[in-house]
Design an enzyme around this catalytic site. Sequence first.
Site, PDB file in Angstrom:
ATOM      1  N   ARG A 144     -14.970  -6.089   6.501  1.00 56.90           N
ATOM      2  CA  ARG A 144     -14.447  -4.739   6.743  1.00 56.90           C
ATOM      3  C   ARG A 144     -15.407  -3.705   6.177  1.00 56.90           C
ATOM      4  O   ARG A 144     -16.317  -4.007   5.404  1.00 56.90           O
ATOM      5  CB  ARG A 144     -13.068  -4.570   6.097  1.00 56.90           C
ATOM      6  CG  ARG A 144     -13.089  -4.693   4.582  1.00 56.90           C
ATOM      7  CD  ARG A 144     -11.816  -4.166   3.944  1.00 56.90           C
ATOM      8  NE  ARG A 144     -11.745  -4.476   2.519  1.00 56.90           N
ATOM      9  CZ  ARG A 144     -12.399  -3.822   1.566  1.00 56.90           C
ATOM     10  NH1 ARG A 144     -13.202  -2.827   1.872  1.00 56.90           N
ATOM     11  NH2 ARG A 144     -12.257  -4.172   0.292  1.00 56.90           N
ATOM     12  N   LEU A 191     -15.664  -0.323   0.115  1.00 55.08           N
ATOM     13  CA  LEU A 191     -16.121  -1.027  -1.074  1.00 55.08           C
ATOM     14  C   LEU A 191     -14.981  -1.880  -1.635  1.00 55.08           C
ATOM     15  O   LEU A 191     -14.216  -2.458  -0.878  1.00 55.08           O
ATOM     16  CB  LEU A 191     -16.659  -0.014  -2.086  1.00 55.08           C
ATOM     17  CG  LEU A 191     -17.862   0.809  -1.574  1.00 55.08           C
ATOM     18  CD1 LEU A 191     -18.256   1.879  -2.592  1.00 55.08           C
ATOM     19  CD2 LEU A 191     -19.046  -0.086  -1.263  1.00 55.08           C
ATOM     20  N   ALA A 242      -5.199   2.906   0.805  1.00 56.86           N
ATOM     21  CA  ALA A 242      -6.593   2.606   1.135  1.00 56.86           C
ATOM     22  C   ALA A 242      -6.700   2.205   2.596  1.00 56.86           C
ATOM     23  O   ALA A 242      -5.767   1.626   3.170  1.00 56.86           O
ATOM     24  CB  ALA A 242      -7.113   1.478   0.238  1.00 56.86           C
ATOM     25  N   ILE A 243      -7.848   2.521   3.196  1.00 60.95           N
ATOM     26  CA  ILE A 243      -8.130   2.134   4.576  1.00 60.95           C
ATOM     27  C   ILE A 243      -9.467   1.428   4.629  1.00 60.95           C
ATOM     28  O   ILE A 243     -10.467   1.919   4.101  1.00 60.95           O
ATOM     29  CB  ILE A 243      -8.173   3.366   5.501  1.00 60.95           C
ATOM     30  CG1 ILE A 243      -6.824   4.081   5.520  1.00 60.95           C
ATOM     31  CG2 ILE A 243      -8.562   2.962   6.926  1.00 60.95           C
ATOM     32  CD1 ILE A 243      -6.818   5.367   6.338  1.00 60.95           C
ATOM     33  N   GLY A 244      -9.483   0.252   5.236  1.00 63.44           N
ATOM     34  CA  GLY A 244     -10.728  -0.485   5.441  1.00 63.44           C
ATOM     35  C   GLY A 244     -10.600  -1.287   6.724  1.00 63.44           C
ATOM     36  O   GLY A 244      -9.727  -2.155   6.827  1.00 63.44           O
ATOM     37  N   GLY A 302      -7.257  -3.267   7.863  1.00 66.97           N
ATOM     38  CA  GLY A 302      -6.278  -2.210   8.059  1.00 66.97           C
ATOM     39  C   GLY A 302      -6.049  -1.336   6.860  1.00 66.97           C
ATOM     40  O   GLY A 302      -6.987  -0.797   6.270  1.00 66.97           O
ATOM     41  N   CYS A 324     -12.563   1.556  -4.198  1.00 62.00           N
ATOM     42  CA  CYS A 324     -13.308   2.106  -3.059  1.00 62.00           C
ATOM     43  C   CYS A 324     -14.552   2.868  -3.481  1.00 62.00           C
ATOM     44  O   CYS A 324     -15.090   3.678  -2.718  1.00 62.00           O
ATOM     45  CB  CYS A 324     -12.404   2.988  -2.187  1.00 62.00           C
ATOM     46  SG  CYS A 324     -10.948   2.105  -1.582  1.00 62.00           S
TER      47      CYS A 324
END
EC number: 2.3.1.181
Length: 228
Positions: free
Chosen positions: A84, A87, A152-154, A165, A183
């Site tokens: 993904r 970080l 968080a979004i990744g 997601g 992150c």
Amino acid sequence: MDKLPVVIISNLGKLCYRKALEIQKEACRDIVKNLSSKDFESIKNYLFLVEHDPVYTVGIRNKQYVDDENKLKSLGADFVVTDRGGLITFHGHGQLVSYPVLYLGQFNTKKSMKWYVRQLENTIIDTCDRFKVKANTTSDVGVWVEDRKIAAIGIHGSRYVTTHGIALNCNVDLSWFSHIVPCGIEGKEVTSLSKELQRDVTFEETVPQFLHSFQKHFSCNFEYKDFR
């Protein structure tokens, strides 16, 4: 698009990260197979909901975390390198993690990853609003309550098929985040629905609110299936 896309919802409950990753990758392979054969009618979209056993995950920029793996594992959490974006972050009990495995061609004629990320952000913001928590986006990735990160979004996208997601903090133990720079964003606090509301907000309480918001922003119909 006249016909609304169908998204199959599966609540995986408490599950280790690696197993949930296998499930979403298998769903992704199924979509790609139908894309390759141009069998668009057979494409199925999925939304997996899961509450992970404690795990630290890192994205494609992971070299700086190689020396941290043993330290983080000693805390009692797993450590997984993924494909993904983004970080390092933490997933654990009390956090609603959702993995939309979608073919964006069924949701947006432009098949835009930028549009997709924005809809994920809107979904989280709307979910928080349903709890009377005012959330927003900033120049930093994720969703925030003032300067406190609540989600968080990744993501990963290939041929406009999405994996990975979002993770929304419900009543997760926030002390897990103190061992990392979430992150890669220095000097910012992590928060949760429970912390903001000063009451216990569980994964189970959050799920129906999240699904309502997802359906609103992705304009889809739901079906339900048990993958456990």
